[in-house]
Design a protein around this motif. Sequence first.
Motif, PDB file in Angstrom:
ATOM      1  N   PRO A   1       2.988  -4.391   3.564  1.00  0.00           N
ATOM      2  CA  PRO A   1       4.362  -3.664   2.995  1.00  0.00           C
ATOM      3  C   PRO A   1       3.570  -2.081   2.760  1.00  0.00           C
ATOM      4  O   PRO A   1       2.430  -2.191   1.877  1.00  0.00           O
ATOM      5  CB  PRO A   1       4.903  -4.206   1.690  1.00  0.00           C
ATOM      6  N   THR A   2       4.405  -1.596   3.259  1.00  0.00           N
ATOM      7  CA  THR A   2       3.756   0.133   3.648  1.00  0.00           C
ATOM      8  C   THR A   2       5.089   1.546   2.880  1.00  0.00           C
ATOM      9  O   THR A   2       5.710   1.105   3.227  1.00  0.00           O
ATOM     10  CB  THR A   2       3.492   0.482   4.354  1.00  0.00           C
ATOM     11  N   LEU A   3       4.074   1.978   1.842  1.00  0.00           N
ATOM     12  CA  LEU A   3       5.118   3.501   1.162  1.00  0.00           C
ATOM     13  C   LEU A   3       4.637   4.200   2.273  1.00  0.00           C
ATOM     14  O   LEU A   3       3.341   4.878   1.565  1.00  0.00           O
ATOM     15  CB  LEU A   3       5.394   3.099  -0.160  1.00  0.00           C
ATOM     16  N   ILE A   4       5.056   5.159   2.787  1.00  0.00           N
ATOM     17  CA  ILE A   4       4.306   6.571   3.238  1.00  0.00           C
ATOM     18  C   ILE A   4       4.886   7.567   3.255  1.00  0.00           C
ATOM     19  O   ILE A   4       5.914   7.725   2.761  1.00  0.00           O
ATOM     20  CB  ILE A   4       4.848   6.102   4.368  1.00  0.00           C
ATOM     21  N   GLU A   5       4.143   8.151   1.893  1.00  0.00           N
ATOM     22  CA  GLU A   5       4.179  10.176   1.887  1.00  0.00           C
ATOM     23  C   GLU A   5       5.511  10.598   3.169  1.00  0.00           C
ATOM     24  O   GLU A   5       4.748  10.262   4.138  1.00  0.00           O
ATOM     25  CB  GLU A   5       3.325  10.661   1.125  1.00  0.00           C
ATOM     26  N   LYS A   6       6.652  11.192   2.467  1.00  0.00           N
ATOM     27  CA  LYS A   6       6.901  12.636   3.514  1.00  0.00           C
ATOM     28  C   LYS A   6       5.431  13.170   4.014  1.00  0.00           C
ATOM     29  O   LYS A   6       5.491  13.584   3.450  1.00  0.00           O
ATOM     30  CB  LYS A   6       8.061  12.647   3.370  1.00  0.00           C
ATOM     31  N   PRO A   7       5.805  14.300   5.442  1.00  0.00           N
ATOM     32  CA  PRO A   7       6.376  13.333   7.027  1.00  0.00           C
ATOM     33  C   PRO A   7       5.558  12.389   6.973  1.00  0.00           C
ATOM     34  O   PRO A   7       4.361  12.027   6.936  1.00  0.00           O
ATOM     35  CB  PRO A   7       6.374  14.694   7.307  1.00  0.00           C
TER      36      PRO A   7
ATOM     37  N   VAL B   1       0.688  -1.103   0.599  1.00  0.00           N
ATOM     38  CA  VAL B   1      -0.182  -0.564   0.131  1.00  0.00           C
ATOM     39  C   VAL B   1       1.010   1.506   0.200  1.00  0.00           C
ATOM     40  O   VAL B   1       1.994   1.062   0.482  1.00  0.00           O
ATOM     41  CB  VAL B   1      -0.813  -0.063   1.206  1.00  0.00           C
ATOM     42  N   ILE B   2       0.349   2.296  -0.655  1.00  0.00           N
ATOM     43  CA  ILE B   2       0.921   3.141  -0.822  1.00  0.00           C
ATOM     44  C   ILE B   2       0.163   4.455   0.391  1.00  0.00           C
ATOM     45  O   ILE B   2      -0.882   4.809  -0.324  1.00  0.00           O
ATOM     46  CB  ILE B   2       1.579   3.820  -2.278  1.00  0.00           C
ATOM     47  N   ILE B   3       0.338   4.748   0.839  1.00  0.00           N
ATOM     48  CA  ILE B   3      -0.076   5.971   1.639  1.00  0.00           C
ATOM     49  C   ILE B   3       0.162   7.660   1.179  1.00  0.00           C
ATOM     50  O   ILE B   3       1.420   8.154   1.525  1.00  0.00           O
ATOM     51  CB  ILE B   3      -0.033   6.091   3.455  1.00  0.00           C
TER      52      ILE B   3
ATOM     53  N   HIS C   1      -1.549   9.960   8.833  1.00  0.00           N
ATOM     54  CA  HIS C   1       0.060   9.099   8.064  1.00  0.00           C
ATOM     55  C   HIS C   1      -0.148   7.576   9.773  1.00  0.00           C
ATOM     56  O   HIS C   1      -0.134   6.621   8.936  1.00  0.00           O
ATOM     57  CB  HIS C   1       1.579   9.568   7.973  1.00  0.00           C
ATOM     58  N   PHE C   2      -0.201   8.252  10.706  1.00  0.00           N
ATOM     59  CA  PHE C   2      -0.232   7.091  11.806  1.00  0.00           C
ATOM     60  C   PHE C   2      -0.947   6.513  11.284  1.00  0.00           C
ATOM     61  O   PHE C   2      -0.782   5.297  12.187  1.00  0.00           O
ATOM     62  CB  PHE C   2      -0.360   8.098  13.277  1.00  0.00           C
ATOM     63  N   LEU C   3      -2.582   7.017  11.910  1.00  0.00           N
ATOM     64  CA  LEU C   3      -3.524   6.320  12.327  1.00  0.00           C
ATOM     65  C   LEU C   3      -3.500   5.149  10.961  1.00  0.00           C
ATOM     66  O   LEU C   3      -3.657   3.601  11.202  1.00  0.00           O
ATOM     67  CB  LEU C   3      -4.607   7.081  12.052  1.00  0.00           C
TER      68      LEU C   3
ATOM     69  N   VAL D   1       9.757   5.089   3.482  1.00  0.00           N
ATOM     70  CA  VAL D   1       8.772   6.644   3.425  1.00  0.00           C
ATOM     71  C   VAL D   1       9.441   7.127   2.440  1.00  0.00           C
ATOM     72  O   VAL D   1      10.663   7.506   1.751  1.00  0.00           O
ATOM     73  CB  VAL D   1       9.247   7.542   4.840  1.00  0.00           C
ATOM     74  N   ASP D   2       8.402   7.821   1.732  1.00  0.00           N
ATOM     75  CA  ASP D   2       9.038   8.640   0.662  1.00  0.00           C
ATOM     76  C   ASP D   2       9.889  10.301   0.748  1.00  0.00           C
ATOM     77  O   ASP D   2       8.934  11.220   0.183  1.00  0.00           O
ATOM     78  CB  ASP D   2       7.806   9.192  -0.226  1.00  0.00           C
TER      79      ASP D   2
END
Length: 273
Positions: free
Chosen positions: A48-54, A26-28, A35-37, A80-81
């Motif tokens: 597997p997780t990809l998180i936008e910055k911040p 997943v890409i958030i 983001h946290f929740l 983290v992106d």
Amino acid sequence: KNIVKPSCLVCQNWNELLNLDFLDGVIIATPPNTHFLIAKQFIKKGIPTLIEKPLTMSLKEAQDLLDLVNKDINQSIVFVDHIYLYDDYFMQLKKRAKNAGKIHKINSIGGSNGPVRKDVRALWDWAPHDLAMCLDIVGKFPISINAELIREEKLNIGSKELIKIELIFPEKIHANLLVGNYMKKKSRLFEVEFKNSRLVYEPLSDCTFKEYSKINKELYCQKNNLSNDQLPLDNLLRQFADAILNSKRNTASLKLGTDVVKIIENIEEKLDP
């Protein structure tokens, strides 16, 4: 107008994705305060997780995610992106920096004339990029953090601000950063100085990567000639997909994201005592 193909599954609520058996990752890319929740739930499920910055909007949240991953028996994959770290030209600078000797100083500029957001101040919008590059190049956390708000304009929809950040790393490495949404035009510059040379990464310039000698003579200039499949986002997605396909546990990106949030929270405390 449809922005996705009719064959794409569109969910009205992100929680619906948690129950999909065929989800590989997943890409958030949601508002930062969510983001946290969202990330916490997918990490708990071992997705597997990809998180936008911040990464998050507080150190406590970032640390909670890092602790969750470190305790996870599912060997979590979390990226983290920090997008500039995946630029071929920045990676080239990093490679040459390893053979250039001791770093003396880093200068970094990142900002534009906007955007102005109600939910995220410019510090959180722009500083993650510059801080991520500094941490990635130096490889250590700063021992001193100072910041000054040098220009500010409060608007109904938020604030425009220009922030000067000074970091001191071990071995007396100094980093001077200028970030914010109160610049005349979009700017991006990352410069690393050594005893006998200087490396410059400037993605908005025709000459994206440059190397200078001690007397400021240009020795090398590589122009931006990347094809679409070599863009930083594509590099990041390839690494994310490779980690998923080969079950490569990744916590370094999340640790870096946590350190970035830690520095920004420290800066914000100094700007708003």
